[in-house]
Motif scaffolding. Structure first.
Motif, PDB file in Angstrom:
ATOM      1  N   PHE A 206       0.694  -1.288   0.127  1.00 15.27           N
ATOM      2  CA  PHE A 206       0.141  -0.126   0.187  1.00 15.27           C
ATOM      3  C   PHE A 206       0.798   1.205   0.096  1.00 15.27           C
ATOM      4  CE2 PHE A 206      -3.031  -3.025   1.594  1.00 15.27           C
ATOM      5  CZ  PHE A 206      -4.188  -2.867   0.699  1.00 15.27           C
ATOM      6  N   GLY A 207       2.159   1.211   0.508  1.00 14.97           N
ATOM      7  CA  GLY A 207       3.294   2.231   0.521  1.00 14.97           C
ATOM      8  C   GLY A 207       3.391   2.505  -1.010  1.00 14.97           C
ATOM      9  N   THR A 208       3.655   1.676  -1.740  1.00  9.59           N
ATOM     10  CA  THR A 208       4.033   1.679  -2.988  1.00  9.59           C
ATOM     11  C   THR A 208       2.914   2.308  -4.054  1.00  9.59           C
ATOM     12  OG1 THR A 208       3.848  -0.695  -3.572  1.00  9.59           O
ATOM     13  CG2 THR A 208       6.111   0.240  -2.998  1.00  9.59           C
ATOM     14  N   LEU A 209       1.748   1.830  -3.766  1.00  8.29           N
ATOM     15  CA  LEU A 209       0.447   2.217  -4.303  1.00  8.29           C
ATOM     16  C   LEU A 209       0.278   3.613  -4.157  1.00  8.29           C
ATOM     17  CD1 LEU A 209      -1.557  -1.019  -4.150  1.00  8.29           C
ATOM     18  CD2 LEU A 209      -0.317  -0.016  -6.164  1.00  8.29           C
ATOM     19  N   ALA A 210       0.425   4.004  -2.929  1.00  5.13           N
ATOM     20  CA  ALA A 210       0.131   5.342  -2.449  1.00  5.13           C
ATOM     21  C   ALA A 210       1.091   6.178  -2.834  1.00  5.13           C
ATOM     22  CB  ALA A 210       0.085   5.390  -0.908  1.00  5.13           C
ATOM     23  N   ALA A 211       2.244   6.025  -3.221  1.00  2.00           N
ATOM     24  CA  ALA A 211       3.485   6.679  -3.832  1.00  2.00           C
ATOM     25  C   ALA A 211       3.028   6.832  -5.328  1.00  2.00           C
ATOM     26  CB  ALA A 211       4.709   6.236  -3.406  1.00  2.00           C
ATOM     27  N   GLY A 212       2.209   6.368  -5.776  1.00  2.00           N
ATOM     28  CA  GLY A 212       1.871   6.359  -7.355  1.00  2.00           C
ATOM     29  C   GLY A 212       2.605   5.458  -8.126  1.00  2.00           C
ATOM     30  N   LEU A 213       3.050   4.237  -7.761  1.00  2.00           N
ATOM     31  CA  LEU A 213       3.921   3.394  -8.581  1.00  2.00           C
ATOM     32  C   LEU A 213       2.833   2.728  -9.252  1.00  2.00           C
ATOM     33  CD1 LEU A 213       7.043   2.977  -8.490  1.00  2.00           C
ATOM     34  CD2 LEU A 213       6.589   0.932  -6.807  1.00  2.00           C
ATOM     35  N   TRP A 214       3.206   2.177 -10.313  1.00  2.00           N
ATOM     36  CA  TRP A 214       2.382   1.425 -11.150  1.00  2.00           C
ATOM     37  C   TRP A 214       2.064  -0.010 -10.443  1.00  2.00           C
ATOM     38  CZ3 TRP A 214       4.619   1.777 -16.773  1.00  2.00           C
ATOM     39  CH2 TRP A 214       4.587   3.176 -17.295  1.00  2.00           C
ATOM     40  N   VAL A 215       0.909  -0.542 -10.704  1.00  2.94           N
ATOM     41  CA  VAL A 215       0.665  -1.832  -9.889  1.00  2.94           C
ATOM     42  C   VAL A 215       1.716  -2.660 -10.170  1.00  2.94           C
ATOM     43  CG1 VAL A 215      -1.374  -3.622  -9.931  1.00  2.94           C
ATOM     44  CG2 VAL A 215      -1.841  -1.027  -9.727  1.00  2.94           C
ATOM     45  N   GLY A 216       2.207  -2.657 -11.392  1.00  2.00           N
ATOM     46  CA  GLY A 216       2.911  -3.984 -11.779  1.00  2.00           C
ATOM     47  C   GLY A 216       4.366  -3.799 -11.144  1.00  2.00           C
ATOM     48  N   PHE A 217       4.819  -2.512 -10.900  1.00  2.00           N
ATOM     49  CA  PHE A 217       5.973  -2.323 -10.181  1.00  2.00           C
ATOM     50  C   PHE A 217       5.772  -2.494  -8.860  1.00  2.00           C
ATOM     51  CE2 PHE A 217       7.587   0.640 -13.503  1.00  2.00           C
ATOM     52  CZ  PHE A 217       8.860  -0.093 -13.677  1.00  2.00           C
ATOM     53  N   ALA A 218       4.507  -2.218  -8.166  1.00  2.00           N
ATOM     54  CA  ALA A 218       4.265  -2.490  -6.570  1.00  2.00           C
ATOM     55  C   ALA A 218       4.479  -3.982  -6.329  1.00  2.00           C
ATOM     56  CB  ALA A 218       2.779  -1.852  -6.228  1.00  2.00           C
ATOM     57  N   LEU A 219       4.046  -4.624  -7.300  1.00  2.00           N
ATOM     58  CA  LEU A 219       3.707  -6.243  -6.953  1.00  2.00           C
ATOM     59  C   LEU A 219       5.226  -6.815  -7.100  1.00  2.00           C
ATOM     60  CD1 LEU A 219       0.614  -7.314  -9.107  1.00  2.00           C
ATOM     61  CD2 LEU A 219       0.912  -6.865  -6.862  1.00  2.00           C
ATOM     62  N   ILE A 220       5.975  -6.011  -8.081  1.00  2.00           N
ATOM     63  CA  ILE A 220       7.539  -6.538  -8.053  1.00  2.00           C
ATOM     64  C   ILE A 220       7.955  -6.214  -6.836  1.00  2.00           C
ATOM     65  CG2 ILE A 220       9.573  -6.330  -9.361  1.00  2.00           C
ATOM     66  CD1 ILE A 220       7.954  -5.978 -11.922  1.00  2.00           C
ATOM     67  N   ALA A 221       7.981  -4.915  -6.387  1.00  2.00           N
ATOM     68  CA  ALA A 221       8.722  -4.548  -5.127  1.00  2.00           C
ATOM     69  C   ALA A 221       8.138  -5.634  -3.914  1.00  2.00           C
ATOM     70  CB  ALA A 221       8.258  -3.121  -5.028  1.00  2.00           C
ATOM     71  N   VAL A 222       7.060  -5.818  -3.724  1.00  2.00           N
ATOM     72  CA  VAL A 222       6.702  -6.677  -2.560  1.00  2.00           C
ATOM     73  C   VAL A 222       7.202  -8.049  -2.669  1.00  2.00           C
ATOM     74  CG1 VAL A 222       4.568  -7.782  -1.502  1.00  2.00           C
ATOM     75  CG2 VAL A 222       4.502  -5.468  -2.415  1.00  2.00           C
ATOM     76  N   GLY A 223       7.306  -8.789  -4.165  1.00  2.00           N
ATOM     77  CA  GLY A 223       7.646  -9.942  -4.174  1.00  2.00           C
ATOM     78  C   GLY A 223       9.200  -9.767  -3.757  1.00  2.00           C
ATOM     79  N   LEU A 224       9.965  -8.852  -4.331  1.00  2.00           N
ATOM     80  CA  LEU A 224      11.444  -8.421  -3.699  1.00  2.00           C
ATOM     81  C   LEU A 224      11.753  -8.467  -2.264  1.00  2.00           C
ATOM     82  CD1 LEU A 224      12.493  -6.020  -6.801  1.00  2.00           C
ATOM     83  CD2 LEU A 224      13.289  -8.269  -6.519  1.00  2.00           C
ATOM     84  N   VAL A 225      10.815  -7.817  -1.602  1.00  2.00           N
ATOM     85  CA  VAL A 225      10.974  -7.814  -0.283  1.00  2.00           C
ATOM     86  C   VAL A 225      10.728  -9.092   0.245  1.00  2.00           C
ATOM     87  CG1 VAL A 225      10.238  -6.744   1.800  1.00  2.00           C
ATOM     88  CG2 VAL A 225      10.519  -5.230  -0.063  1.00  2.00           C
ATOM     89  N   ALA A 226       9.858  -9.742   0.029  1.00  2.00           N
ATOM     90  CA  ALA A 226       9.428 -11.020   0.453  1.00  2.00           C
ATOM     91  C   ALA A 226      10.765 -12.057   0.388  1.00  2.00           C
ATOM     92  CB  ALA A 226       8.117 -11.511  -0.368  1.00  2.00           C
TER      93      ALA A 226
END
Length: 434
Positions: free
Chosen positions: A15-35
């Motif tokens: 939700f932080g990446t989405l709130a920052a205006g990041l594209w949904v695809g990038f947001a999902l990748i970011a969560v996957g990288l952290v996981a």
């Protein structure tokens, strides 16, 4: 890092990446990288490349750009405007009169576009000026269009059903068949509400227009023939077993191009514009699917899906209690994410526990689409609301208020489908098990 700590962290990242205006695809990748960084020592780059390639090289997804292109062709051609003229004479004697054109027009256009936003925009551009000029109540004009625009998700060929089928390895032909009866049920509920409302608020209905003659009605109906013919060619070829969904999508594009160019409904420039718009939309959806494919495998490394499924299993929820909980969950998700993002983000986690509860995955696909339809008319992220805001100039919360009764009808449709699952399973069981 244990699951109790990791799960909240991943939600914060999402939700932080989405709130920052990041594209949904990038947001999902970011969560996957952290996981993966927090829960696994596996090589992240290798896993990322493998899963993204595997997630996008799915044969069923080849139907996606074709159906999107077909919808874009119809948006830019006169064939879509002919639907309003063709449907109007047949609603003149129904309580609510031309308000039913929004429902019928959206149902027809959904059967050849597969997109909720395209359905809302196309029918809205045609019907709103006409209904306003005739003095129809604006709240009902906007509400009926907002609700009926969601048909693009359910009535085949539905883009979101294609995405669900590809993500869960379910038959797209069965999913298309499963969406037919619930789609007709939803259209019936909307039309029934319009009739009831018009009988209870006669003072807010405009004066009846002069009756049309039989010849005028037949002339208007003739304008529907190209669109109906396209629907029969696309959907009929799938149901008859003549073509796969991908082949039917190609038939639809060729049919739409031939009709638009042969009737002079679209200039050659419009062909290029439609292709460019379809390419942009397809790339957007593909990017979301790529991010979701990586996130799915990353979540597997964390053990969160297994833990969540085990936790729900230990709660001993009945199938109905599980569906009620999922309905609330998806409604909340729909306030912040678009429908396709909701499906690709959650289905890998939700489906195992759904199947463990004995729920048919084909039926669940229709249930999921119905619930996700609600996200199209719930603020702050409701795509149909954004489309209607552009067309009408009204603020998004006013439009959401006008759409509220149809949100309630969607909830009622979910309840009916849950009580009578054969509404979704009868047609695919009858036609594909022969």
């Amino acid at each position: 890092m244990d699951i109790a700590t990791l799960a909240p962290l991943l939600l914060v990242v999402l939700f932080g990446t989405l709130a920052a205006g990041l594209w949904v695809g990038f947001a999902l990748i970011a969560v996957g990288l952290v996981a993966m960084a927090a829960a696994s020592s596996a090589p992240i780059t290798l896993v990322f490349a493998t899963k993204v390639w595997g997630g996008l090289t799915v044969w069923d997804l080849t139907a996606l750009p074709m159906f999107i292109w077909m919808g874009e062709i119809l948006v830019r051609s006169r064939l879509s405007s002919d639907m309003f003229t063709g449907l109007a004479p047949f609603t003149a004697r129904l309580p609510g009169r031309l308000l039913h054109v929004n429902v019928m027009g959206c149902a027809l256009f959904a059967a050849v576009s597969g997109s909720s936003a395209a359905t809302t925009a196309t029918v809205g551009r045609m019907s709103i000026p006409e209904l306003r000029a005739r003095g129809y109540d604006e709240a009902m004009v906007i509400g009926t269009l907002a609700g009926s625009g969601t048909f693009g998700f359910l009535i085949p060929p539905s883009i979101i059903l294609i995405v669900y089928g590809a993500a869960t390895e379910q038959s797209i032909a069965r999913l298309f068949l499963a969406g037919v009866v619930p789609g007709l049920l939803l259209a019936g509920l909307f039309s029934g509400y319009i009739m009831l409302w018009s009988l209870m608020h006669r003072d807010r209905m405009p004066a009846a227009e002069p009756a049309t003659s039989l010849s005028e009605s037949l002339s208007a109906a003739a304008r529907l023939l190209p669109v109906i013919g396209l629907i029969v060619a696309v959907i009929g070829s799938i149901y008859a077993g003549v073509a796969s969904p991908t082949e039917a999508a190609v038939i639809g594009v060729l049919g739409a191009l031939i009709l638009a160019l042969a009737t002079g409904a679209m200039p050659l420039r419009g062909v290029w514009d439609s292709l460019r718009a379809a390419t942009v939309t397809t790339c957007m959806i593909s990017f979301i699917l790529a991010g979701a494919a990586f996130l799915t495998v990353a979540m597997g490394y964390t053990g969160i899906p297994r833990g969540l499924a085990a936790g729900i299993a230990q709660m001993g929820l009945s199938p109905y209690a599980l569906l009620a909980a999922l309905t609330v969950f998806f409604i909340i998700m729909g306030m912040f994410l678009d429908g396709i993002s909701i499906v690709v983000l959650t289905v890998s986690i939700i489906l195992p526990m759904v199947m463990q509860a004995g729920i048919d995955p084909i039926w669940f696909g229709v249930f999921l689409v119905l619930v996700v339809e609600m996200s199209q008319i719930t603020p702050p992220v409701g795509f149909n609301l954004f489309v209607l805001q552009t067309i009408t100039g009204r603020d998004i919360f006013t439009i959401a208020r006008h759409a509220a009764p149809f949100f309630g009808l969607l909830v009622l449709a979910v309840a009916i489908l849950s009580a009578f699952p054969q509404l979704a399973l009868w047609l695919p069981g009858t036609m594909l098990n022969r």
